[in-house]
Design a protein around this motif. Structure first.
Motif, PDB file in Angstrom:
ATOM      1  N   LYS A 112       0.837  -1.106  -0.111  1.00 49.57           N
ATOM      2  CA  LYS A 112       0.114   0.237   0.156  1.00 49.57           C
ATOM      3  C   LYS A 112       0.652   1.316   0.082  1.00 49.57           C
ATOM      4  CE  LYS A 112      -3.972  -1.977   2.275  1.00 49.57           C
ATOM      5  NZ  LYS A 112      -4.835  -2.003   3.599  1.00 49.57           N
ATOM      6  N   MET A 113       0.440   2.153  -0.528  1.00 48.97           N
ATOM      7  CA  MET A 113       0.879   3.688  -0.547  1.00 48.97           C
ATOM      8  C   MET A 113      -0.131   4.561  -0.414  1.00 48.97           C
ATOM      9  SD  MET A 113       2.000   4.305  -4.577  1.00 48.97           S
ATOM     10  CE  MET A 113       0.526   4.760  -5.726  1.00 48.97           C
ATOM     11  N   LYS A 114       0.210   5.701  -0.264  1.00 44.27           N
ATOM     12  CA  LYS A 114      -0.813   7.081  -0.265  1.00 44.27           C
ATOM     13  C   LYS A 114      -0.194   8.214  -1.086  1.00 44.27           C
ATOM     14  CE  LYS A 114      -2.817   8.039   3.550  1.00 44.27           C
ATOM     15  NZ  LYS A 114      -3.251   8.619   4.791  1.00 44.27           N
ATOM     16  N   LEU A 115      -1.094   8.309  -2.135  1.00 46.05           N
ATOM     17  CA  LEU A 115      -0.822   9.182  -3.295  1.00 46.05           C
ATOM     18  C   LEU A 115      -0.579  10.657  -2.531  1.00 46.05           C
ATOM     19  CD1 LEU A 115      -0.598   9.239  -6.266  1.00 46.05           C
ATOM     20  CD2 LEU A 115      -2.963  10.145  -6.234  1.00 46.05           C
ATOM     21  N   LYS A 116       0.658  11.250  -3.137  1.00 49.19           N
ATOM     22  CA  LYS A 116       1.226  12.723  -2.611  1.00 49.19           C
ATOM     23  C   LYS A 116       1.402  13.309  -4.039  1.00 49.19           C
ATOM     24  CE  LYS A 116       3.060  11.416   1.985  1.00 49.19           C
ATOM     25  NZ  LYS A 116       4.028  11.161   2.429  1.00 49.19           N
ATOM     26  N   GLY A 117       1.175  14.458  -4.297  1.00 46.09           N
ATOM     27  CA  GLY A 117       1.297  15.326  -5.338  1.00 46.09           C
ATOM     28  C   GLY A 117       2.896  15.710  -5.469  1.00 46.09           C
ATOM     29  N   ARG A 118       3.244  15.763  -6.744  1.00 46.26           N
ATOM     30  CA  ARG A 118       4.797  15.985  -6.994  1.00 46.26           C
ATOM     31  C   ARG A 118       4.863  16.523  -8.548  1.00 46.26           C
ATOM     32  NH1 ARG A 118       7.851  11.547  -8.966  1.00 46.26           N
ATOM     33  NH2 ARG A 118       6.639   9.666  -9.180  1.00 46.26           N
ATOM     34  N   PRO A 119       6.092  16.915  -8.798  1.00 46.18           N
ATOM     35  CA  PRO A 119       6.334  17.268 -10.213  1.00 46.18           C
ATOM     36  C   PRO A 119       6.848  16.373 -10.821  1.00 46.18           C
ATOM     37  CG  PRO A 119       7.990  18.291  -8.601  1.00 46.18           C
ATOM     38  CD  PRO A 119       6.989  17.711  -7.872  1.00 46.18           C
ATOM     39  N   LEU A 120       6.332  16.142 -12.199  1.00 49.52           N
ATOM     40  CA  LEU A 120       6.667  15.096 -13.085  1.00 49.52           C
ATOM     41  C   LEU A 120       7.413  15.596 -14.266  1.00 49.52           C
ATOM     42  CD1 LEU A 120       4.087  12.227 -12.777  1.00 49.52           C
ATOM     43  CD2 LEU A 120       6.669  12.156 -11.941  1.00 49.52           C
ATOM     44  N   ARG A 121       8.606  15.892 -14.445  1.00 49.95           N
ATOM     45  CA  ARG A 121       9.208  16.650 -15.592  1.00 49.95           C
ATOM     46  C   ARG A 121       8.672  17.878 -15.846  1.00 49.95           C
ATOM     47  NH1 ARG A 121      12.105  13.513 -19.483  1.00 49.95           N
ATOM     48  NH2 ARG A 121      13.001  11.819 -18.309  1.00 49.95           N
ATOM     49  N   GLY A 122       8.528  18.688 -14.666  1.00 51.07           N
ATOM     50  CA  GLY A 122       8.076  20.045 -14.659  1.00 51.07           C
ATOM     51  C   GLY A 122       6.981  20.463 -14.714  1.00 51.07           C
ATOM     52  N   ILE A 123       5.890  19.395 -14.532  1.00 45.29           N
ATOM     53  CA  ILE A 123       4.403  19.657 -14.357  1.00 45.29           C
ATOM     54  C   ILE A 123       3.810  18.899 -13.172  1.00 45.29           C
ATOM     55  CG2 ILE A 123       2.162  19.216 -15.390  1.00 45.29           C
ATOM     56  CD1 ILE A 123       3.596  19.220 -18.143  1.00 45.29           C
ATOM     57  N   HIS A 124       3.387  19.735 -12.169  1.00 46.38           N
ATOM     58  CA  HIS A 124       3.106  19.245 -11.049  1.00 46.38           C
ATOM     59  C   HIS A 124       1.861  18.302 -11.122  1.00 46.38           C
ATOM     60  CE1 HIS A 124       2.866  19.089  -6.704  1.00 46.38           C
ATOM     61  NE2 HIS A 124       1.362  19.088  -6.730  1.00 46.38           N
ATOM     62  N   ASN A 125       1.793  17.156 -10.580  1.00 45.05           N
ATOM     63  CA  ASN A 125       0.814  16.142 -10.710  1.00 45.05           C
ATOM     64  C   ASN A 125       0.321  15.517  -9.398  1.00 45.05           C
ATOM     65  OD1 ASN A 125      -0.605  14.155 -12.311  1.00 45.05           O
ATOM     66  ND2 ASN A 125       0.590  12.794 -11.419  1.00 45.05           N
ATOM     67  N   ARG A 126      -0.917  15.617  -9.111  1.00 43.82           N
ATOM     68  CA  ARG A 126      -1.491  15.334  -7.902  1.00 43.82           C
ATOM     69  C   ARG A 126      -2.473  14.243  -7.776  1.00 43.82           C
ATOM     70  NH1 ARG A 126      -6.236  17.700  -5.718  1.00 43.82           N
ATOM     71  NH2 ARG A 126      -7.514  18.801  -7.458  1.00 43.82           N
ATOM     72  N   CYS A 127      -2.784  13.686  -9.098  1.00 46.91           N
ATOM     73  CA  CYS A 127      -3.961  12.941  -9.369  1.00 46.91           C
ATOM     74  C   CYS A 127      -2.968  11.486 -10.081  1.00 46.91           C
ATOM     75  CB  CYS A 127      -4.934  13.346  -9.949  1.00 46.91           C
ATOM     76  SG  CYS A 127      -5.808  14.426  -9.091  1.00 46.91           S
ATOM     77  N   MET A 128      -3.993  10.585 -10.267  1.00 49.63           N
ATOM     78  CA  MET A 128      -3.266   9.477 -10.908  1.00 49.63           C
ATOM     79  C   MET A 128      -4.358   8.803 -11.620  1.00 49.63           C
ATOM     80  SD  MET A 128      -0.807   6.513  -9.627  1.00 49.63           S
ATOM     81  CE  MET A 128      -1.806   5.542  -8.567  1.00 49.63           C
ATOM     82  N   VAL A 129      -4.335   8.329 -12.806  1.00 53.43           N
ATOM     83  CA  VAL A 129      -5.279   7.240 -13.659  1.00 53.43           C
ATOM     84  C   VAL A 129      -4.704   5.951 -13.082  1.00 53.43           C
ATOM     85  CG1 VAL A 129      -6.218   8.511 -15.228  1.00 53.43           C
ATOM     86  CG2 VAL A 129      -4.287   7.650 -15.694  1.00 53.43           C
ATOM     87  N   CYS A 130      -5.552   5.153 -12.721  1.00 55.12           N
ATOM     88  CA  CYS A 130      -5.379   3.678 -12.209  1.00 55.12           C
ATOM     89  C   CYS A 130      -5.148   2.469 -13.013  1.00 55.12           C
ATOM     90  CB  CYS A 130      -6.151   3.543 -11.141  1.00 55.12           C
ATOM     91  SG  CYS A 130      -6.164   4.695  -9.706  1.00 55.12           S
ATOM     92  N   SER A 131      -4.339   1.628 -12.894  1.00 61.97           N
ATOM     93  CA  SER A 131      -4.357   0.437 -13.507  1.00 61.97           C
ATOM     94  C   SER A 131      -4.994  -0.673 -12.498  1.00 61.97           C
ATOM     95  CB  SER A 131      -2.914  -0.360 -13.701  1.00 61.97           C
ATOM     96  OG  SER A 131      -2.345  -0.560 -12.424  1.00 61.97           O
TER      97      SER A 131
END
Length: 844
Positions: A126-145
């Motif tokens: 388990k993990m808890k989703l935290k926002g962080r920049p990805l290649r210069g763009i801040h990302n705080r959400c995720m589409v899931c598998s």
């Protein structure tokens, strides 16, 4: 069988908690073994209703700073859509297409703070989703598998769900629990509830138990293609084995993935999605319990051009020709048993009816035209064939438990319509339906008094009828009885007792009151034979042996191991009672030998035990030409091998059981039964020469005992030391039990002291010790209380061809103390008798 609760809800309203649903079904006979929760409260990973929602994909753009990342704009019910950075490979196809909201693509969206499984780690971490920049763009959400949600191990791409007229009504922002959250019941489908081997079957039971109506799926099919008249002909040689065969032609099917909602349901039910055609076939089987099979129509047509250039495809079901083989879908070649029912055409076989398709006629990636088949098969024959060939499929599982012929047409129509909807096929007009002998409806009469007596329930006829109507029985109520006509899916109803069981199930076993038995008790009579068998078991257990209860089924090949190979006696040529539908070839006949069954258990246990001392009392079965049932003979088999005792520090020497240990057990048994069994040297091919005795009772042989022949021991695959003897006895209890006396006399213990003497007798070598002991006992009269052999000697001192037997004699009078004169008189009488009858000489 795995049953997703969401699938059941298509057919019946379910308001009860999952635990109550499982308890209700289990109490009604559908045992729910386990319940798997996915995303809902109680699951290992609970999907937060606010942080895990359904997102609508509006646009997919290339990440400006990374070739392997894209930006997905997601609507999720908020005022402003969310831009998500993702590397999901299945989104790259939509890059640069601009606004794709019209495609109706949806995916699970995890917002910041959501708890998920880490898709990049082994296992479920388990993990808890935290926002962080990805290649210069801040990302705080995720589409899931699927892996990140705990649905499966799939992590190659995200979940993509397309919304169309056949899919669920997806709405952005809906909590994911309501879309993909589920509870999966694992139900043990035993033979008497085969009707429940489908979602509809389980839903029908739940609806009946909760007194709700069922919502059956539509069976209408839109047929817009050309007529099938003259294109396909179906016939059979075996209508009893193949009572119905339905065919539908579908043209222009597209080989593609099935929609996600179907794949998801299949995975939850334990099926692996393959392509739309195969998935629809499996989906209908799970939904309705009616297996179906899709043939490559063009392949069949090409074959028909060979045997009937201007004629129709001819599908024919028959039994195999001698030596016929079939290569099934799993690419295995099978030698077909004579009872296997085949789907064929005039050229050769193309499928194993009711179990598995043939390799050549399977659906291929280039297949566009399909002949959809749904048929009915004889359940006993399918079970026999499946067992004989070792092929176990989901279709065979259902057909081997019984599927009514009426379901074939419904299953075919439903599968054809889904192929039209999801695979883009055009269904030809006209259904080929070969149904030569439709079965008549089954009606059973139930007397109210009988139902009340059997169930203990004091119910009126109307109440009984209403309980049965819940299960879709058509019921007519009369003054003292009712008549119930079975629905098609109830193949298990055979008589009024079955109706009583259904009434009790619907009433609720928990609701049946405790009542005192109202019928008079039957007279209590003893069972002398059974009592003697139990007595024999008790004696042997007290002698240190363990009781076995082995399979009564065996194979002729295993029993043949009791004889050395190529022995002149040859194998047992008596006919066996053979099972029509054995579970395995190793358990195909009723045994002729109890000893073989005991030795099979001993061989298995010899891998783990140093000492084996076991016995079994049980029947053997001999076919009787004049009777329907076989003759059952009760036997006793004993086996001893291994260490006589546990080695200890006082006496570390290890000794093995030998013939005299076995003889001691038998003497203990017969002594406590008070029957005079004698032993005589014998020859038997199963036993070692010179170490075999036959057991005689009143001159009649009642058994054989001795050390097993070394060749037989090797054939039985016992894991023992080479020099370790294996002792066995096989006794006919039918010949022994009638001679066990119901009463027997005994001699009171004498209060006077015994006189003990030893006597050595030289006799011819072929005279048995038992013979000498019997003569001594007869000559000694009532004063001789015991004769016990304690030494045997052969050598030059006693002469060639002679042996010396030393006996310990105990004299004792019941009413006085014996003096030397009285003992000497008896001793002289014994010596004289031995000299006269055996020409023996006495060694002083």
């Amino acid at each position: 069988m795995r049953v997703p609760l969401s699938w059941l809800k298509d057919f019946v309203t379910i308001d009860l908690p999952v635990e109550d649903v499982g308890r209700l079904l289990t109490n009604a006979g559908l045992e729910v073994k386990t319940t798997e929760l996915i995303g809902i409260p109680g699951a290992d990973l609970v999907w937060d209703r606010d942080l895990l929602v359904l997102g609508h994909i509006l646009k997919v753009e290339q990440h400006p700073n990374a070739d392997k990342l894209v930006l997905a704009t997601m609507a999720y019910g908020a005022d402003v859509p969310e831009v998500v950075v993702t590397g999901a490979p299945n989104l790259f196809a939509y890059v640069g297409q601009g606004d794709i909201s019209g495609l109706g693509l949806y995916s699970p969206l995890a917002l910041e703070g959501a708890e998920l499984y880490d898709g990049h780690k082994d296992g479920y971490v388990k993990m808890k989703l935290k926002g962080r920049p990805l290649r210069g763009i801040h990302n705080r959400c995720m589409v899931c598998s699927e892996k990140e949600l705990g649905i499966s191990d799939e992590h190659e791409g995200i979940i993509l769900m397309a919304k169309d007229q056949w899919s669920p009504d997806y709405q952005a922002g809906t909590p994911l629990q309501e879309v993909l959250g589920d509870a999966v019941l694992e139900i043990d489908i035993i033979p008497n509830i085969a009707r429940c081997a489908s979602m509809i079957g389980v839903a029908r039971e739940y609806a009946a138990l909760t007194a709700q109506p069922m919502r059956y799926p539509e069976a209408n099919v839109v047929m817009e293609g050309p007529s099938t008249e003259g294109k396909v002909v179906i016939t059979t040689d075996e209508p009893a084995l193949n009572p119905r065969f339905v065919g539908i032609v579908i043209a222009g099917v597209q080989q593609k993935e099935s929609p996600y909602w179907m794949q998801h349901r299949l995975r939850l039910a334990g099926q692996r999605p393959i392509n739309v055609v195969v998935d629809i076939s499996n989906y209908i089987m799970l939904e309705m319990g009616q297996p179906n099979h899709a043939f490559d129509y063009d392949f069949l047509r090409a074959r028909a051009d060979t045997y009937a250039p201007d004629g129709p495809i001819h599908i024919h079901t028959r039994l195999p020709h001698p030596g016929e083989t079939l290569i099934t879908l799993d690419e295995k070649k099978h030698q077909l048993p004579p009872h296997a029912i085949l789907v064929t055409d005039p050229l050769s076989n193309i499928s194993l009816g009711g179990i598995m398709g043939g390799l050549d006629s399977e659906i291929k990636p280039e297949t566009q035209n399909v002949l959809l088949e749904a048929a009915a098969w004889n359940f006993i024959n399918i079970r026999r064939t499946s067992t004989a060939l070792g092929i176990h499929t989901d279709a065979g599982f259902r057909f081997s438990r019984g599927v009514h012929p009426s379901q074939a047409l419904l299953g075919a129509r439903r599968a054809a319509e889904w192929m039209r909807r999801l695979a883009g096929g055009t269904v030809a007009q006209g259904i080929i339906d070969y149904y030569p002998h439709p079965p008549a409806p089954v009606t059973v009469t139930l007397n109210y008094a009988y139902a009340r007596r059997l169930s203990g329930l004091d119910l009126s006829g109307e109440v009984m009828a209403e309980l049965l109507r819940r299960l879709e029985f058509m019921v007519t109520v009369h003054e003292d009885h009712l008549e119930a006509t079975m629905p098609d899916h109830r193949l298990d109803i055979e008589g009024p007792h079955d109706l009583v069981e259904e009434i009790c199930r619907m009433y609720g076993y928990d609701n049946i009151p405790n009542t005192i038995l109202s019928d008079p008790l039957p007279p209590q009579r003893g069972n002398p034979r059974l009592e003697q068998e139990e007595r024999i078991k008790d004696i042997l257990v007290r002698a240190g042996l363990q009781e076995l209860i082995t399979y009564r089924l065996t194979s002729p090949g295993y029993e043949a191991r009791l004889l050395p190979k190529n022995h002149p006696a040859g194998p047992d040529e008596r006919p066996y009672v053979t099972l029509t539908n054995p579970n395995s070839t190793d358990r195909s006949v009723l045994r002729h030998s109890l000893l073989a069954s005991v030795m099979e258990s001993a061989a298995h246990n010899s891998r783990y035990q140093d000492r084996i001392a076991v016995f079994e009392v049980g029947p053997i079965f001999l076919e009787d030409e004049e009777e329907i049932l076989p003759r059952e003979q009760t036997r006793l088999s004993i086996t001893l091998t291994g260490q006589r005792g546990v080695a200890g520090w006082l006496d570390g020497e290890m000794t093995y059981y030998d013939f005299f240990d076995l003889k001691g057990v038998l003497e203990t048994l017969f002594g406590e039964l008070h029957i005079p069994v004698n032993y005589e040297v014998a020859q038997h091919p199963t036993y070692r020469p010179g170490r075999t005795a036959r057991l005689l009772l009143n001159g009649q042989q009642v058994g054989v005992a001795g050390e097993l022949h070394p060749v037989v021991v090797e054939q039985l695959d016992l894991h023992i030391e080479r020099e370790q003897p294996v002792l066995a006895a096989d006794i006919d209890l039918d010949a022994i039990i009638p001679h066990i006396p119901p009463y027997y006399s005994y001699t009171p213990i004498s209060p006077y002291p015994p006189v003990e003497e030893d006597l050595a007798v030289v006799v011819d070598k072929d005279v048995t010790a038992v013979t000498v002991a019997e003569i001594i006992q007869q000559a000694g009269g009532y004063l001789l209380r015991e004769v016990r052999l304690f030494d045997v000697y052969e050598g030059e001192q006693v002469g060639k061809g002679k042996k010396s037997l030393a006996y310990h004699l105990t004299f004792q009078a019941p009413d006085k103390t014996l003096n030397d004169k009285a003992v000497a008189k008896q001793r002289q009488r014994i010596i004289a008798t031995l000299s006269q009858r055996l020409n023996a000489r006495i060694r002083e």
